[in-house]
Design a protein around this motif. Sequence first.
Motif, mmCIF file in Angstrom:
data_model
loop_
_atom_site.group_PDB
_atom_site.id
_atom_site.type_symbol
_atom_site.label_atom_id
_atom_site.label_comp_id
_atom_site.label_asym_id
_atom_site.label_seq_id
_atom_site.Cartn_x
_atom_site.Cartn_y
_atom_site.Cartn_z
ATOM 1 N N UNK A 1 0.809 -1.215 0.000
ATOM 2 C CA UNK A 1 0.000 0.000 0.000
ATOM 3 C C UNK A 1 0.844 1.267 0.000
ATOM 4 N N UNK A 2 2.155 1.115 0.218
ATOM 5 C CA UNK A 2 3.041 2.263 0.283
ATOM 6 C C UNK A 2 4.473 1.759 0.188
ATOM 7 N N UNK A 3 5.365 2.596 -0.308
ATOM 8 C CA UNK A 3 6.798 2.302 -0.280
ATOM 9 C C UNK A 3 7.493 3.442 0.446
ATOM 10 N N UNK A 4 8.382 3.080 1.363
ATOM 11 C CA UNK A 4 9.156 4.064 2.118
ATOM 12 C C UNK A 4 10.621 3.662 2.008
ATOM 13 N N UNK B 1 2.606 -3.929 8.079
ATOM 14 C CA UNK B 1 3.872 -4.647 8.111
ATOM 15 C C UNK B 1 4.812 -3.918 7.160
ATOM 16 N N UNK B 2 6.017 -3.620 7.622
ATOM 17 C CA UNK B 2 7.021 -2.964 6.791
ATOM 18 C C UNK B 2 8.120 -3.988 6.557
ATOM 19 N N UNK B 3 8.390 -4.275 5.280
ATOM 20 C CA UNK B 3 9.248 -5.391 4.915
ATOM 21 C C UNK B 3 10.302 -4.934 3.914
ATOM 22 N N UNK C 1 11.759 -6.936 9.040
ATOM 23 C CA UNK C 1 10.317 -6.668 9.086
ATOM 24 C C UNK C 1 9.991 -5.980 10.401
ATOM 25 N N UNK C 2 9.022 -5.079 10.339
ATOM 26 C CA UNK C 2 8.502 -4.424 11.544
ATOM 27 C C UNK C 2 6.997 -4.280 11.387
ATOM 28 N N UNK C 3 6.311 -4.266 12.503
ATOM 29 C CA UNK C 3 4.864 -4.082 12.521
ATOM 30 C C UNK C 3 4.577 -2.825 13.333
ATOM 31 N N UNK C 4 3.755 -1.939 12.749
ATOM 32 C CA UNK C 4 3.381 -0.695 13.412
ATOM 33 C C UNK C 4 1.868 -0.629 13.549
ATOM 34 N N UNK D 1 9.590 -5.670 15.980
ATOM 35 C CA UNK D 1 10.725 -5.347 15.120
ATOM 36 C C UNK D 1 11.611 -6.571 14.957
ATOM 37 N N UNK D 2 11.940 -6.863 13.721
ATOM 38 C CA UNK D 2 12.831 -7.968 13.399
ATOM 39 C C UNK D 2 13.965 -7.437 12.531
#
Length: 83
Positions: free
Chosen positions: A4-7, A25-27, A32-35, A49-50
């Motif tokens: 849904x987004x790229x950062x 989920x940011x991968x 990977x991290x979950x916010x 946070x991984x």
Amino acid sequence: MPTVLAISGLRVTIYPNDHRPAHVHVIGRGCEAVFNLHCPDGPAELRENYEFSRRELNKIASGLNVCAAALCDKWSQIHGHYR
């Protein structure tokens, strides 16, 4: 898992079969991290946070907060209500 987004080259995803509360989920780069989003007003809060560094997590959180309303709208489109 729709992106849904790229950062900064990282994928921000919302899993279609996921649970509440609203979160992303940011991968990327083997991490990977979950916010949690705290919709509709934020701010994004780190839940898991991984392997991301603290510096990377701060940049990710800032990017998520800039797009908080759009991310909450996307969560709502996929899952319905935020809570």
